[in-house]
Design an enzyme around this catalytic site. Structure first.
Site, short mmCIF file in Angstrom:
data_model
loop_
_atom_site.label_atom_id
_atom_site.label_comp_id
_atom_site.label_asym_id
_atom_site.label_seq_id
_atom_site.Cartn_x
_atom_site.Cartn_y
_atom_site.Cartn_z
N HIS A 72 0.85 -1.20 0.00
CA HIS A 72 0.00 0.00 0.00
C HIS A 72 0.88 1.24 0.00
O HIS A 72 1.73 1.39 0.86
CB HIS A 72 -0.91 0.01 1.24
CG HIS A 72 -2.15 -0.80 1.05
ND1 HIS A 72 -3.24 -0.71 1.87
CD2 HIS A 72 -2.47 -1.71 0.11
CE1 HIS A 72 -4.18 -1.53 1.45
NE2 HIS A 72 -3.74 -2.16 0.39
N TYR A 201 -9.21 5.98 6.93
CA TYR A 201 -9.36 6.40 8.32
C TYR A 201 -10.39 7.53 8.32
O TYR A 201 -10.12 8.61 7.80
CB TYR A 201 -8.04 6.93 8.87
CG TYR A 201 -7.02 5.85 9.19
CD1 TYR A 201 -6.29 5.23 8.18
CD2 TYR A 201 -6.79 5.45 10.51
CE1 TYR A 201 -5.37 4.23 8.49
CE2 TYR A 201 -5.87 4.45 10.81
CZ TYR A 201 -5.17 3.86 9.79
OH TYR A 201 -4.25 2.86 10.09
N PRO A 292 -4.36 0.91 18.58
CA PRO A 292 -4.03 0.42 17.24
C PRO A 292 -4.14 1.45 16.12
O PRO A 292 -3.80 1.13 14.97
CB PRO A 292 -5.03 -0.72 17.03
CG PRO A 292 -6.16 -0.42 17.93
CD PRO A 292 -5.61 0.32 19.09
N LYS A 296 0.93 0.40 15.00
CA LYS A 296 2.31 0.33 15.49
C LYS A 296 2.63 -0.88 16.37
O LYS A 296 3.80 -1.25 16.51
CB LYS A 296 2.63 1.61 16.30
CG LYS A 296 2.86 2.82 15.46
CD LYS A 296 4.20 2.78 14.76
CE LYS A 296 4.22 3.58 13.49
NZ LYS A 296 4.04 2.85 12.27
N TYR A 382 3.99 6.74 10.16
CA TYR A 382 3.13 5.59 9.83
C TYR A 382 3.93 4.53 9.07
O TYR A 382 3.84 3.33 9.36
CB TYR A 382 1.93 6.05 9.00
CG TYR A 382 0.83 5.02 8.88
CD1 TYR A 382 -0.37 5.18 9.57
CD2 TYR A 382 0.97 3.88 8.10
CE1 TYR A 382 -1.39 4.24 9.48
CE2 TYR A 382 -0.03 2.93 8.00
CZ TYR A 382 -1.22 3.13 8.68
OH TYR A 382 -2.22 2.19 8.58
C1 LIG Z 1 -6.94 -8.30 20.82
C2 LIG Z 1 -5.83 -7.54 20.16
C3 LIG Z 1 -6.06 -6.92 18.91
C4 LIG Z 1 -5.03 -6.20 18.30
N1 LIG Z 1 -5.29 -5.57 17.11
C5 LIG Z 1 -4.31 -4.85 16.54
C6 LIG Z 1 -4.54 -4.16 15.32
O1 LIG Z 1 -5.63 -4.20 14.78
N2 LIG Z 1 -3.51 -3.43 14.77
C7 LIG Z 1 -2.27 -3.36 15.40
O2 LIG Z 1 -1.36 -2.71 14.87
N3 LIG Z 1 -2.03 -4.00 16.53
C8 LIG Z 1 -3.01 -4.73 17.12
N4 LIG Z 1 -2.76 -5.37 18.29
C9 LIG Z 1 -1.41 -5.26 18.85
C10 LIG Z 1 -0.45 -6.34 18.33
O3 LIG Z 1 -1.16 -7.52 18.04
C11 LIG Z 1 0.60 -6.58 19.39
O4 LIG Z 1 1.32 -5.39 19.57
C12 LIG Z 1 1.56 -7.73 19.06
O5 LIG Z 1 0.90 -8.96 19.14
C13 LIG Z 1 2.75 -7.71 20.01
O6 LIG Z 1 3.47 -8.92 19.93
P1 LIG Z 1 4.11 -9.56 21.23
O7 LIG Z 1 4.78 -10.81 20.78
O8 LIG Z 1 4.90 -8.54 21.95
O9 LIG Z 1 2.89 -9.89 22.22
P2 LIG Z 1 1.71 -10.95 22.06
O10 LIG Z 1 1.36 -11.15 20.66
O11 LIG Z 1 0.66 -10.54 23.03
O12 LIG Z 1 2.37 -12.30 22.58
C14 LIG Z 1 2.59 -12.56 23.95
C15 LIG Z 1 2.60 -14.06 24.14
O13 LIG Z 1 2.90 -14.36 25.50
C16 LIG Z 1 2.06 -15.39 25.93
N5 LIG Z 1 1.95 -15.37 27.39
C17 LIG Z 1 1.20 -14.54 28.16
N6 LIG Z 1 1.33 -14.87 29.46
C18 LIG Z 1 2.19 -15.91 29.50
C19 LIG Z 1 2.69 -16.70 30.55
N7 LIG Z 1 2.33 -16.49 31.84
N8 LIG Z 1 3.54 -17.70 30.27
C20 LIG Z 1 3.91 -17.96 28.98
N9 LIG Z 1 3.44 -17.25 27.93
C21 LIG Z 1 2.59 -16.24 28.20
C22 LIG Z 1 0.75 -15.11 25.21
O14 LIG Z 1 -0.09 -16.25 25.15
C23 LIG Z 1 1.23 -14.67 23.85
O15 LIG Z 1 1.38 -15.74 22.95
C24 LIG Z 1 -3.77 -6.09 18.93
C25 LIG Z 1 -3.55 -6.70 20.16
C26 LIG Z 1 -4.56 -7.41 20.79
C27 LIG Z 1 -4.29 -8.04 22.14
#
Ligand SMILES: Cc1cc2nc3c(=O)[nH]c(=O)nc-3n(C[C@H](O)[C@H](O)[C@H](O)COP(=O)(O)OP(=O)(O)OC[C@H]3O[C@@H](n4cnc5c(N)ncnc54)[C@H](O)[C@@H]3O)c2cc1C
Length: 393
Positions: A72, A201, A292, A296, A382
């Site tokens: 995009h 948006y 969101p 980011k 962005y």
């Molecule tokens: C519901 C939701 C919708 C989202 N929608 C958007 C969006 O539309 N656009 C956007 O840009 N961003 C969005 N985000 C943000 C984006 O998805 C996150 O920033 C991204 O997933 C970050 O990756 P991460 O690996 O840091 O964390 P996460 O993806 O949260 O991964 C963390 C992992 O740790 C695991 N975990 C938790 N507790 C424990 C424990 N006690 N022991 C072992 N493992 C554990 C979890 O199960 C998970 O697999 C959204 C987030 C959520 C929660």
């Protein structure tokens, strides 16, 4: 069991870190609370910055992404009667890519399996020990309920907002900043081709709406709602009606289709510091959450991991602590920049306050659409700011 790096959480941050470390010859063990199937089916982010795409390529997981991601060049900003295009490639010299978090996770899980490195899914009672020392370890129960202990040279908390890792930093050394927003996103996934070529948006008196997509056949759409809103109160017809109103523009029609998933996502900003304590490092949502609106969250997790993988490699392979010592400060500077951008986009586009606030928002939107300098500021943020230290591991 012994490994160099114990990684808690196998979301995008944990999986990518494991992959980058593996390519640098450093072994790791992943400990995840959920099943692998659950992890790869979570519908979340979908916009990748150019730097994120390049890093995934260099991590060896870019093949399907290069085939299937949709480039995009920019986004549309809309308010009643106006839909204006911002061209990121003209303004900032780079595009963004539509490729779902589910797909990024699938590619990384497949790479992990291929690398043959250990991973424990459905782990419970995960606890961190002695992280202030050079001999930290993690204990948990595996999927069969057996007690396990992993000794490591470093522990990385990639366990998201609710995970236990950040609590292992003593409370008196930890500082947190938090903002809960007075609105949430009602998000739907629908089996219908996107009605626009790029994301829209839209500011509207009824509330913000976003037209996004996951593929050429699947649309992703969002509505600003109250955080207390119950999803049961939103029938599919009511959702399509609200979307058609808020995204409405003369001469343009919103295509509708079967809604396959819907949920309400509360919005918050959260930052915790430091992101390093002794031999414990935090990355991704474990250390920060953004609303969101600026797309980011996932990109920020990837940027942390790029910086951290380099720091851990120089620490554990070459014995140099300089980058590891600097990790928290380096990562936090970029985190705060993205926190500001996400807050700014959220504040500009979501209805809040009174008519005075509405006029300020409209003035800001017109400014961004009409001034190349203001448009460039949005586009650069962005499309993604540089990752500190570059992309080479
Ligand atoms: C519901 C939701 C919708 C989202 N929608 C958007 C969006 O539309 N656009 C956007 O840009 N961003 C969005 N985000 C943000 C984006 O998805 C996150 O920033 C991204 O997933 C970050 O990756 P991460 O690996 O840091 O964390 P996460 O993806 O949260 O991964 C963390 C992992 O740790 C695991 N975990 C938790 N507790 C424990 C424990 N006690 N022991 C072992 N493992 C554990 C979890 O199960 C998970 O697999 C959204 C987030 C959520 C929660």
């Amino acid at each position: 069991m012994r490994t160099r790096v114990a990684i808690i959480g196998s979301g995008p941050a944990g999986l990518l870190l494991a992959q980058l470390l593996d390519r640098a010859g450093i072994d790791s063990v992943l400990v995840e609370r959920q099943s692998a199937a659950h992890v790869q089916s979570r519908i979340r982010a979908g916009i990748l910055e150019a730097g994120t795409v390049e890093l995934l390529r260099r991590a060896g997981v870019g093949e399907r992404l290069d085939r299937e991601a949709i480039e995009h060049r920019g986004i549309y900003l809309q308010w009643p009667g106006e839909r204006r295009h911002l061209d990121f490639t003209e303004l900032a010299g780079r595009a963004v890519y539509v490729y779902g978090q589910t797909e990024v996770t699938k590619d990384l899980l497949a790479a992990r399996e291929k690398a043959g490195q250990a991973a424990f899914y459905e782990a419970s009672e995960v606890a961190l020990h002695d992280v202030a020392t050079e001999r930290p370890y993690v204990t948990f129960r595996d999927a069969d309920g057996a007690a396990r202990r992993i000794d490591a040279d470093a522990v990385v908390g990639c366990d998201g907002y609710h995970g236990p890792s950040k609590q292992a930093i003593p409370a008196h050394l930890r500082q947190t900043w938090e903002r809960a927003y007075p609105h949430a996103w009602l998000g739907v996934l629908a089996d219908v081709a996107p009605s626009t070529d790029e994301l829209v948006y839209a500011w509207h008196p009824d509330g913000f709406a976003l037209h996004s997509l996951r593929s050429e056949h699947v649309s992703r759409l969002y509505l600003q709602v109250d955080p207390a809103e119950r999803i049961e109160d939103w029938s599919d017809d009511r959702i399509w009606e609200a979307l058609a109103t808020r995204l409405g523009l003369d001469g343009w029609t919103l295509s509708t289709g079967r809604i396959t998933e819907k949920s309400v996502l509360p919005m918050r900003s959260f930052v915790t510091a430091p992101m390093r304590y002794g031999r414990l490092f935090l990355a991704g949502d474990a250390a920060h959450i953004v609303p969101p609106t600026g797309a980011k969250g996932l990109n920020l997790a990837v940027a942390d991991v790029a910086v951290l993988a380099r720091a851990l490699t120089t620490l554990l392979r070459d014995g140099s602590a300089e980058l590891a010592d600097a990790y928290s400060d380096t990562a936090l500077q970029r985190v705060w920049r993205c926190t500001h951008f996400s807050w700014w986009m959220t504040s500009m586009l979501h209805r809040h306050g009174d008519d005075f606030d509405a006029q300020l928002q409209l003035a800001q939107l017109r400014r961004v659409a009409n001034s190349p300098a203001a448009a460039r500021e949005l586009a650069e943020n962005y499309a993604g700011l540089p990752i500190p230290g570059g992309l080479d591991g």
